[in-house]
Scaffold this motif. Structure first.
Motif, PDB file in Angstrom:
ATOM      1  N   GLY A 110       0.618  -1.313  -0.014  1.00  0.00           N
ATOM      2  CA  GLY A 110      -0.657  -0.404   0.294  1.00  0.00           C
ATOM      3  C   GLY A 110       1.354   0.635  -0.017  1.00  0.00           C
ATOM      4  O   GLY A 110       2.280   1.354   0.444  1.00  0.00           O
ATOM      5  N   SER A 111       0.594   1.852  -0.152  1.00  0.00           N
ATOM      6  CA  SER A 111       0.955   3.722  -0.042  1.00  0.00           C
ATOM      7  C   SER A 111       1.119   4.249   1.174  1.00  0.00           C
ATOM      8  O   SER A 111       2.198   4.994   1.353  1.00  0.00           O
ATOM      9  CB  SER A 111      -0.012   4.744  -1.055  1.00  0.00           C
ATOM     10  N   GLN A 112       0.683   3.591   2.407  1.00  0.00           N
ATOM     11  CA  GLN A 112       0.549   4.596   3.493  1.00  0.00           C
ATOM     12  C   GLN A 112       1.346   3.444   4.402  1.00  0.00           C
ATOM     13  O   GLN A 112       0.817   2.449   4.279  1.00  0.00           O
ATOM     14  CB  GLN A 112      -0.969   4.708   4.655  1.00  0.00           C
ATOM     15  N   LEU A 113       2.253   3.444   5.079  1.00  0.00           N
ATOM     16  CA  LEU A 113       3.140   2.486   5.525  1.00  0.00           C
ATOM     17  C   LEU A 113       3.899   3.207   6.921  1.00  0.00           C
ATOM     18  O   LEU A 113       4.627   3.912   6.861  1.00  0.00           O
ATOM     19  CB  LEU A 113       4.031   1.519   4.319  1.00  0.00           C
ATOM     20  N   GLU A 114       3.913   2.490   7.729  1.00  0.00           N
ATOM     21  CA  GLU A 114       3.991   3.098   8.874  1.00  0.00           C
ATOM     22  C   GLU A 114       5.287   1.784   9.587  1.00  0.00           C
ATOM     23  O   GLU A 114       5.564   0.956   8.815  1.00  0.00           O
ATOM     24  CB  GLU A 114       4.140   3.531   9.517  1.00  0.00           C
ATOM     25  N   GLY A 115       6.193   1.532  10.802  1.00  0.00           N
ATOM     26  CA  GLY A 115       6.415  -0.142  10.852  1.00  0.00           C
ATOM     27  C   GLY A 115       5.686  -0.733  11.185  1.00  0.00           C
ATOM     28  O   GLY A 115       5.409  -0.578  12.440  1.00  0.00           O
ATOM     29  N   VAL A 116       5.732  -1.967  10.531  1.00  0.00           N
ATOM     30  CA  VAL A 116       5.086  -2.284  10.213  1.00  0.00           C
ATOM     31  C   VAL A 116       4.878  -3.616  11.688  1.00  0.00           C
ATOM     32  O   VAL A 116       4.486  -3.849  13.043  1.00  0.00           O
ATOM     33  CB  VAL A 116       5.237  -3.037   9.408  1.00  0.00           C
ATOM     34  N   PHE A 117       6.372  -3.857  11.736  1.00  0.00           N
ATOM     35  CA  PHE A 117       6.482  -3.971  12.884  1.00  0.00           C
ATOM     36  C   PHE A 117       7.015  -3.687  14.301  1.00  0.00           C
ATOM     37  O   PHE A 117       5.690  -4.425  14.830  1.00  0.00           O
ATOM     38  CB  PHE A 117       7.651  -4.762  13.000  1.00  0.00           C
ATOM     39  N   GLY A 118       6.634  -2.605  14.293  1.00  0.00           N
ATOM     40  CA  GLY A 118       6.467  -1.894  15.523  1.00  0.00           C
ATOM     41  C   GLY A 118       5.088  -1.437  15.829  1.00  0.00           C
ATOM     42  O   GLY A 118       4.978  -1.817  17.241  1.00  0.00           O
ATOM     43  N   THR A 119       4.163  -1.842  15.112  1.00  0.00           N
ATOM     44  CA  THR A 119       2.664  -1.627  14.975  1.00  0.00           C
ATOM     45  C   THR A 119       2.421  -3.026  15.317  1.00  0.00           C
ATOM     46  O   THR A 119       1.634  -2.613  16.458  1.00  0.00           O
ATOM     47  CB  THR A 119       2.033  -1.116  13.301  1.00  0.00           C
ATOM     48  N   ILE A 120       3.206  -4.063  15.015  1.00  0.00           N
ATOM     49  CA  ILE A 120       1.801  -5.075  15.443  1.00  0.00           C
ATOM     50  C   ILE A 120       2.486  -5.808  17.081  1.00  0.00           C
ATOM     51  O   ILE A 120       2.303  -5.804  17.779  1.00  0.00           O
ATOM     52  CB  ILE A 120       2.976  -6.522  14.416  1.00  0.00           C
ATOM     53  N   LEU A 121       4.023  -4.895  17.220  1.00  0.00           N
ATOM     54  CA  LEU A 121       4.778  -5.226  19.227  1.00  0.00           C
ATOM     55  C   LEU A 121       4.445  -4.301  19.414  1.00  0.00           C
ATOM     56  O   LEU A 121       2.895  -4.511  20.656  1.00  0.00           O
ATOM     57  CB  LEU A 121       5.615  -4.530  19.480  1.00  0.00           C
ATOM     58  N   ASN A 122       2.975  -2.613  19.300  1.00  0.00           N
ATOM     59  CA  ASN A 122       2.377  -2.533  19.756  1.00  0.00           C
ATOM     60  C   ASN A 122       1.354  -2.609  20.484  1.00  0.00           C
ATOM     61  O   ASN A 122       0.549  -1.935  21.135  1.00  0.00           O
ATOM     62  CB  ASN A 122       2.252  -0.781  19.499  1.00  0.00           C
ATOM     63  N   LYS A 123       0.746  -3.633  19.493  1.00  0.00           N
ATOM     64  CA  LYS A 123      -0.978  -4.263  19.817  1.00  0.00           C
ATOM     65  C   LYS A 123      -1.107  -5.632  20.438  1.00  0.00           C
ATOM     66  O   LYS A 123      -1.291  -6.207  20.914  1.00  0.00           O
ATOM     67  CB  LYS A 123      -1.508  -4.245  18.403  1.00  0.00           C
ATOM     68  N   CYS A 124       0.291  -6.222  20.676  1.00  0.00           N
ATOM     69  CA  CYS A 124       0.579  -7.090  21.925  1.00  0.00           C
ATOM     70  C   CYS A 124       1.339  -6.914  22.999  1.00  0.00           C
ATOM     71  O   CYS A 124       0.849  -7.922  23.843  1.00  0.00           O
ATOM     72  CB  CYS A 124       1.615  -7.879  20.856  1.00  0.00           C
ATOM     73  N   ILE A 125       1.256  -5.583  23.158  1.00  0.00           N
ATOM     74  CA  ILE A 125       2.999  -5.839  24.471  1.00  0.00           C
ATOM     75  C   ILE A 125       2.169  -4.745  25.652  1.00  0.00           C
ATOM     76  O   ILE A 125       1.714  -3.266  24.681  1.00  0.00           O
ATOM     77  CB  ILE A 125       3.474  -5.145  24.458  1.00  0.00           C
ATOM     78  N   SER A 126       1.060  -4.771  26.731  1.00  0.00           N
ATOM     79  CA  SER A 126       0.224  -3.713  27.536  1.00  0.00           C
ATOM     80  C   SER A 126       1.116  -2.598  27.801  1.00  0.00           C
ATOM     81  O   SER A 126       2.162  -2.655  27.605  1.00  0.00           O
ATOM     82  CB  SER A 126       0.349  -5.163  28.885  1.00  0.00           C
ATOM     83  N   ALA A 127       0.196  -1.966  27.940  1.00  0.00           N
ATOM     84  CA  ALA A 127       0.656  -0.651  27.900  1.00  0.00           C
ATOM     85  C   ALA A 127       2.030  -0.281  29.386  1.00  0.00           C
ATOM     86  O   ALA A 127       1.572  -1.351  30.288  1.00  0.00           O
ATOM     87  CB  ALA A 127      -0.186   0.516  28.459  1.00  0.00           C
ATOM     88  N   GLY A 128       3.051   0.093  29.270  1.00  0.00           N
ATOM     89  CA  GLY A 128       3.905   0.203  30.488  1.00  0.00           C
ATOM     90  C   GLY A 128       5.268  -0.749  30.363  1.00  0.00           C
ATOM     91  O   GLY A 128       6.312  -0.553  30.914  1.00  0.00           O
TER      92      GLY A 128
END
Length: 304
Positions: A252-270
């Motif tokens: 796609g034409s819009q991309l941020e750090g794919v791997f970082g985004t996935i980790l942010n969705k898996c790891i609890s805040a803090g």
């Protein structure tokens, strides 16, 4: 395949049913763009792990990483491997490499059960010129099972239907770790370290040609974005094959750090986390997914 209107609606709105462009569209709602060369069958498993498994648990993070790196794991998958009573084995190919030592093994048995082991060392028996070298697992003789892997229980030969060498490790260092939010201090001090095989995304920084130069044999068409391990997409990064960032084809034409985004969705805040590129053994390299872009077909059929 003929589908009713209800089936079509399900395929376009439910992750467990979605295929082709429907899967990509649903992923976009979660701010994730599937890399163009990444098999959709595995991407569906990544998304299902993110959405349907409890966030912040070790099981969710492990499953997400397992399916995310499955295209590379397929390159290090072996069938019908016998583990001896003392936890030692040889591969059907007969080759030995230090690049497999201290890697996790996902072993699937004939009854469908799965266990995670770890390779301890390459063990040698005999005296020159007759020396037998085999992989040695961590066993219950001197080690104990933990959240990352089980130790091998000695006592009988077992045959592993499918043995997969995983290209990542997950370490919980301080604090309560994954999913433990009972104490505020534990939450603040919690930290994860994820080690990734440094050869996962082996490819040149770009395939774009200048001055109408001829394309080298075996090179795919098009350019690449260097964003796979980029957790700060707002900052420009320049790297090479040694220091990174490493290349990734995007869909796609819009991309941020794919791997970082996935980790942010898996790891609890803090919970803090860091990524470390680990050189197990550069002689044991993974093939780049650019092969898919070049040939138009994934070289290792998805194994679901």
């Amino acid at each position: 395949m003929l589908l009713s209107q209800i089936d079509k609606a399900r395929h376009s709105t439910i992750f467990t049913r979605a295929t082709t462009t429907d899967l990509d569209r649903l992923s976009f709602f979660y701010d994730l763009v599937r890399p163009a060369s990444f098999p959709r069958a595995y991407w569906a498993k990544v998304m299902q792990s993110i959405i349907y498994q409890p966030k912040g648990t070790y099981a969710q993070l492990f499953n997400v990483l397992y399916w995310l790196f499955k295209p590379w794991t397929d390159q290090e998958t072996y069938e019908n491997v016998t583990i001896s009573t003392d936890g030692r084995f040889v591969l059907p190919t007969g080759d030995l490499s230090d690049g497999r030592v201290h890697k996790l093994l996902r072993c699937t048995f004939s009854d469908g059960s799965v266990k995670i082991y770890m390779v301890y060392q390459i063990h040698e028996t005999g005296t020159p010129p007759i020396v037998v070298r085999r992989y040695q697992l961590f066993t219950d003789q001197t080690f104990a099972s933990n959240s990352m892997f089980s130790v091998y229980t000695r006592g009988q030969n077992v045959t592993v239907s499918t043995m997969e060498f995983l290209p990542f490790l997950i370490f919980e260092t301080t604090g309560g770790g994954l999913g433990n939010v009972n104490a505020l201090d534990d939450l603040r001090n919690g930290k994860l370290t994820i080690y990734l095989d440094s050869t996962l995304a082996k490819a040149p920084p770009t395939y774009m040609k200048e001055d109408n130069e001829e394309r080298d044999a075996g090179e795919p068409f098009g350019g690449q974005l260097l964003e796979l391990f980029d957790l700060d997409p707002d900052t420009e990064n320049y790297g090479d094959q040694i220091t990174g960032p490493f290349p990734l084809y995007v869909g796609g034409s819009q991309l941020e750090g794919v791997f970082g985004t996935i980790l942010n969705k898996c790891i609890s805040a803090g919970i803090k986390y860091e990524l470390v590129n680990q050189d197990w053994d550069t002689s044991l390299d993974y093939q780049s997914l650019s092969i898919y872009a070049q040939q138009g077909i994934y070289p290792f059929p998805p194994k679901i």
